[in-house]
Design a protein around this motif. Structure first.
Motif, PDB file in Angstrom:
ATOM      1  N   TRP A 150       7.060   5.916   5.253  1.00 29.37           N
ATOM      2  CA  TRP A 150       7.603   5.034   6.292  1.00 29.37           C
ATOM      3  C   TRP A 150       7.810   3.630   5.733  1.00 29.37           C
ATOM      4  CZ3 TRP A 150       5.547   0.544   8.568  1.00 29.37           C
ATOM      5  CH2 TRP A 150       6.265   0.058   9.672  1.00 29.37           C
ATOM      6  N   GLU A 151       8.945   3.038   6.036  1.00 25.74           N
ATOM      7  CA  GLU A 151       9.247   1.685   5.622  1.00 25.74           C
ATOM      8  C   GLU A 151       9.199   0.769   6.845  1.00 25.74           C
ATOM      9  OE1 GLU A 151       9.497   0.640   2.645  1.00 25.74           O
ATOM     10  OE2 GLU A 151       9.444   2.619   1.685  1.00 25.74           O
ATOM     11  N   GLY A 176      -2.454  -2.155   9.873  1.00 27.53           N
ATOM     12  CA  GLY A 176      -2.264  -2.294  11.309  1.00 27.53           C
ATOM     13  C   GLY A 176      -3.550  -1.945  12.027  1.00 27.53           C
ATOM     14  N   THR A 177      -3.475  -1.824  13.353  1.00 22.35           N
ATOM     15  CA  THR A 177      -4.653  -1.562  14.171  1.00 22.35           C
ATOM     16  C   THR A 177      -4.403  -0.340  15.038  1.00 22.35           C
ATOM     17  OG1 THR A 177      -5.162  -3.928  14.222  1.00 22.35           O
ATOM     18  CG2 THR A 177      -6.236  -2.541  15.876  1.00 22.35           C
ATOM     19  N   ARG A 178      -5.322   0.616  14.970  1.00 22.25           N
ATOM     20  CA  ARG A 178      -5.190   1.846  15.747  1.00 22.25           C
ATOM     21  C   ARG A 178      -5.099   1.519  17.233  1.00 22.25           C
ATOM     22  NH1 ARG A 178      -6.553   6.803  13.801  1.00 22.25           N
ATOM     23  NH2 ARG A 178      -7.677   7.373  15.700  1.00 22.25           N
ATOM     24  N   GLY A 179      -4.245   2.263  17.918  1.00 23.62           N
ATOM     25  CA  GLY A 179      -4.023   2.027  19.328  1.00 23.62           C
ATOM     26  C   GLY A 179      -2.757   1.227  19.576  1.00 23.62           C
ATOM     27  N   TYR A 180      -2.390   0.388  18.611  1.00 22.98           N
ATOM     28  CA  TYR A 180      -1.166  -0.416  18.722  1.00 22.98           C
ATOM     29  C   TYR A 180      -0.160  -0.031  17.641  1.00 22.98           C
ATOM     30  CZ  TYR A 180      -4.707  -3.006  21.236  1.00 22.98           C
ATOM     31  OH  TYR A 180      -5.735  -3.341  22.082  1.00 22.98           O
ATOM     32  N   LEU A 181      -0.583   0.855  16.754  1.00 22.04           N
ATOM     33  CA  LEU A 181       0.244   1.249  15.614  1.00 22.04           C
ATOM     34  C   LEU A 181       1.216   2.347  16.051  1.00 22.04           C
ATOM     35  CD1 LEU A 181       0.276   0.402  12.603  1.00 22.04           C
ATOM     36  CD2 LEU A 181      -1.150   2.406  12.141  1.00 22.04           C
ATOM     37  N   ALA A 182       2.489   2.153  15.768  1.00 21.15           N
ATOM     38  CA  ALA A 182       3.503   3.130  16.152  1.00 21.15           C
ATOM     39  C   ALA A 182       3.260   4.453  15.433  1.00 21.15           C
ATOM     40  CB  ALA A 182       4.899   2.594  15.822  1.00 21.15           C
ATOM     41  N   PRO A 183       3.541   5.591  16.070  1.00 22.70           N
ATOM     42  CA  PRO A 183       3.272   6.897  15.455  1.00 22.70           C
ATOM     43  C   PRO A 183       3.950   7.082  14.103  1.00 22.70           C
ATOM     44  CG  PRO A 183       3.770   7.150  17.780  1.00 22.70           C
ATOM     45  CD  PRO A 183       4.051   5.720  17.443  1.00 22.70           C
ATOM     46  N   GLU A 184       5.163   6.566  13.959  1.00 24.67           N
ATOM     47  CA  GLU A 184       5.882   6.774  12.693  1.00 24.67           C
ATOM     48  C   GLU A 184       5.238   6.068  11.509  1.00 24.67           C
ATOM     49  OE1 GLU A 184       8.112   3.358  14.828  1.00 24.67           O
ATOM     50  OE2 GLU A 184       7.121   5.242  15.370  1.00 24.67           O
ATOM     51  N   CYS A 185       4.385   5.073  11.800  1.00 23.06           N
ATOM     52  CA  CYS A 185       3.739   4.333  10.705  1.00 23.06           C
ATOM     53  C   CYS A 185       2.783   5.213   9.910  1.00 23.06           C
ATOM     54  CB  CYS A 185       2.985   3.125  11.252  1.00 23.06           C
ATOM     55  SG  CYS A 185       4.024   1.908  12.085  1.00 23.06           S
ATOM     56  N   HIS A 186       2.336   6.309  10.515  1.00 21.09           N
ATOM     57  CA  HIS A 186       1.415   7.217   9.824  1.00 21.09           C
ATOM     58  C   HIS A 186       2.141   8.193   8.918  1.00 21.09           C
ATOM     59  CE1 HIS A 186      -1.992   5.906  12.304  1.00 21.09           C
ATOM     60  NE2 HIS A 186      -1.172   5.941  13.337  1.00 21.09           N
ATOM     61  N   GLN A 187       3.458   8.260   9.004  1.00 20.31           N
ATOM     62  CA  GLN A 187       4.198   9.243   8.227  1.00 20.31           C
ATOM     63  C   GLN A 187       4.383   8.768   6.788  1.00 20.31           C
ATOM     64  OE1 GLN A 187       7.866   9.807  10.352  1.00 20.31           O
ATOM     65  NE2 GLN A 187       6.864  10.616  12.197  1.00 20.31           N
ATOM     66  N   PRO A 188       4.266   9.665   5.821  1.00 23.06           N
ATOM     67  CA  PRO A 188       4.474   9.285   4.420  1.00 23.06           C
ATOM     68  C   PRO A 188       5.876   8.729   4.204  1.00 23.06           C
ATOM     69  CG  PRO A 188       3.490  11.472   4.592  1.00 23.06           C
ATOM     70  CD  PRO A 188       3.903  11.078   5.975  1.00 23.06           C
ATOM     71  N   THR A 217       0.845  -1.185   0.000  1.00 30.66           N
ATOM     72  CA  THR A 217       0.000   0.000   0.000  1.00 30.66           C
ATOM     73  C   THR A 217       0.880   1.234   0.000  1.00 30.66           C
ATOM     74  OG1 THR A 217      -0.078  -0.093   2.406  1.00 30.66           O
ATOM     75  CG2 THR A 217      -1.894  -1.112   1.217  1.00 30.66           C
ATOM     76  N   HIS A 218       0.372   2.289  -0.576  1.00 29.45           N
ATOM     77  CA  HIS A 218       1.110   3.546  -0.651  1.00 29.45           C
ATOM     78  C   HIS A 218       0.145   4.678  -0.334  1.00 29.45           C
ATOM     79  CE1 HIS A 218       4.559   1.518  -2.554  1.00 29.45           C
ATOM     80  NE2 HIS A 218       3.642   0.810  -3.194  1.00 29.45           N
ATOM     81  N   GLY A 219       0.698   5.851  -0.112  1.00 31.27           N
ATOM     82  CA  GLY A 219      -0.147   7.000   0.168  1.00 31.27           C
ATOM     83  C   GLY A 219      -0.721   6.937   1.566  1.00 31.27           C
ATOM     84  N   PRO A 220      -2.011   7.325   1.723  1.00 34.72           N
ATOM     85  CA  PRO A 220      -2.583   7.470   3.058  1.00 34.72           C
ATOM     86  C   PRO A 220      -2.992   6.158   3.707  1.00 34.72           C
ATOM     87  CG  PRO A 220      -4.223   8.015   1.389  1.00 34.72           C
ATOM     88  CD  PRO A 220      -2.931   7.763   0.658  1.00 34.72           C
ATOM     89  N   VAL A 221      -2.980   5.041   2.997  1.00 36.64           N
ATOM     90  CA  VAL A 221      -3.431   3.776   3.560  1.00 36.64           C
ATOM     91  C   VAL A 221      -2.356   3.207   4.474  1.00 36.64           C
ATOM     92  CG1 VAL A 221      -4.201   1.432   3.052  1.00 36.64           C
ATOM     93  CG2 VAL A 221      -4.849   3.320   1.539  1.00 36.64           C
ATOM     94  N   THR A 222      -2.734   2.858   5.716  1.00 34.99           N
ATOM     95  CA  THR A 222      -1.802   2.298   6.687  1.00 34.99           C
ATOM     96  C   THR A 222      -2.345   0.994   7.207  1.00 34.99           C
ATOM     97  OG1 THR A 222      -1.142   4.530   7.340  1.00 34.99           O
ATOM     98  CG2 THR A 222      -0.550   2.739   8.817  1.00 34.99           C
TER      99      THR A 222
END
Length: 333
Positions: A183-184, A169-181, A162-167
């Motif tokens: 991120w690998e 994982g599960t909210r609440g357990y997802l690391a903050p950096e995973c939301h950044q454009p 997935t690319h762009g805004p799609v992340t």
């Protein structure tokens, strides 16, 4: 009995349901055993790729549960795994609330051991959460955790699906950096999720999205365990505990891991959560609806009152036969 999937797996009864599909208990006649099988709801290009990716993960470890095999039929696919009977950590927390510190530390240590194993093989799980942490039905004995559901796992050097805004994982357990454009995948994201799982274990509630570590101040958690959790839950990945092995070292120093099983679980018991087999199913597979053809048939003796009549009939038949033979002999002579 049940519906047959892909000409092999017989669907017995549903065991659970998630976002990606339904988990069934199935009978595998080839292996002569019951298995758990996740049947995917919908198959598109991305989910098929994730499914194929999950099939490639074959990590042998006591605390890692990867698929045994898969089958496809029309637009549906399923993959099979052993049945883990104690439910998930989400079930355990839902039943008992906050877990005792020794139990939380022991389960966290087992999770970190699983993460150390998969990270050592270059795999990032990307969806560590209580629902994906399965437990054996150990009762009041030492617990045994298994990290499962590798549907969105990826290799560190593998391109994302997935690319762009799609992340993923599960909210609440997802690391903050995973939301950044851009991120690998990085193993430190799994460590953050492990920290959030630990927060939920000791508080009994799902971690908040903004300041999840603040919840530790409101519960009686030994400082050594709280320090390990805070190191895993650092928002900044550069300040986060760098490896699962390092976090396990910190846990070992707390003195909370190991010891007598009664001290670990306290008053908590990890029950068997798998329902009884439905009617018509036995421990060795589908029960025969009728008596097997090979079953021995015991001859039944006639009632005593019928025996005299039976003997008379036999005597008349034998006597009649002798008379006929005598008549034929005289005529021939």
């Amino acid at each position: 009995m049940g519906d047959i999937f892909a000409g092999r797996y017989e669907l017995v009864d549903p065991l659970g349901e998630g976002g990606a599909g339904v988990v069934w208990r199935v009978w595998d006649p080839r292996g002569q055993r019951y298995l758990a099988a996740k049947v995917l709801r919908q198959v598109d290009a991305a989910s098929l790729l994730r499914f194929i990716r999950e099939q490639t993960v074959r990590i042998e470890h006591p605390h890692v549960l990867t698929p045994l095999g898969w089958a496809g039929e029309d637009a549906k696919v399923l993959f099979t795994m052993p049945i883990v009977r104690g439910g998930s950590m989400a079930t355990l927390i839902g039943d008992f609330g906050p877990l005792p510190p020794r139990l939380a530390a022991t389960l966290l240590d087992q999770l970190l051991e699983a993460l150390d194993q998969i990270h050592g093989q270059g795999v990032v799980h990307r969806d560590v959460k209580p629902a994906n942490l399965l437990l054996d039905a150990t009762g009041a004995a030492r617990p045994h955790l298994r990290l499962s559901d590798f549907g969105v796992a990826t290799a560190v050097d593998e391109p994302r699906l997935t690319h762009g805004p799609v992340t993923l994982g599960t909210r609440g357990y997802l690391a903050p950096e995973c939301h950044q454009p851009g991120w690998e995948p990085d193993p430190r994201a799994d460590l953050y999720a492990a920290g959030m799982v630990a927060v939920e274990m000791v508080t009994g509630t799902r971690p908040s999205l903004s300041r999840p570590l603040d919840a530790l101040a409101g519960v009686a958690v030994p400082e050594g365990l709280a320090e390990v959790i805070r190191g895993l839950g650092e928002f900044d990945p550069a300040r986060r505990t760098p490896t699962a092995a390092r976090a396990r070292q910190g846990l070992a120093l707390t003195g909370l891991v190991g010891g007598d099983p009664a001290d670990v679980v306290g008053e908590i018991e990890i029950f068997d959560q798998v329902p009884e087999l439905p009617t018509g199913w036995g421990p060795d597979g589908p029960e025969a609806a009728a008596q097997p053809a090979s079953a021995a048939v015991t001859p039944q003796s006639p009632p005593p009152e019928d025996r005299a009549g039976l003997l008379l009939a036999v005597a008349l038949l034998v006597g009649g036969g002798l008379v006929l033979l005598l008549a034929a002999y005289l005529a021939w002579g």
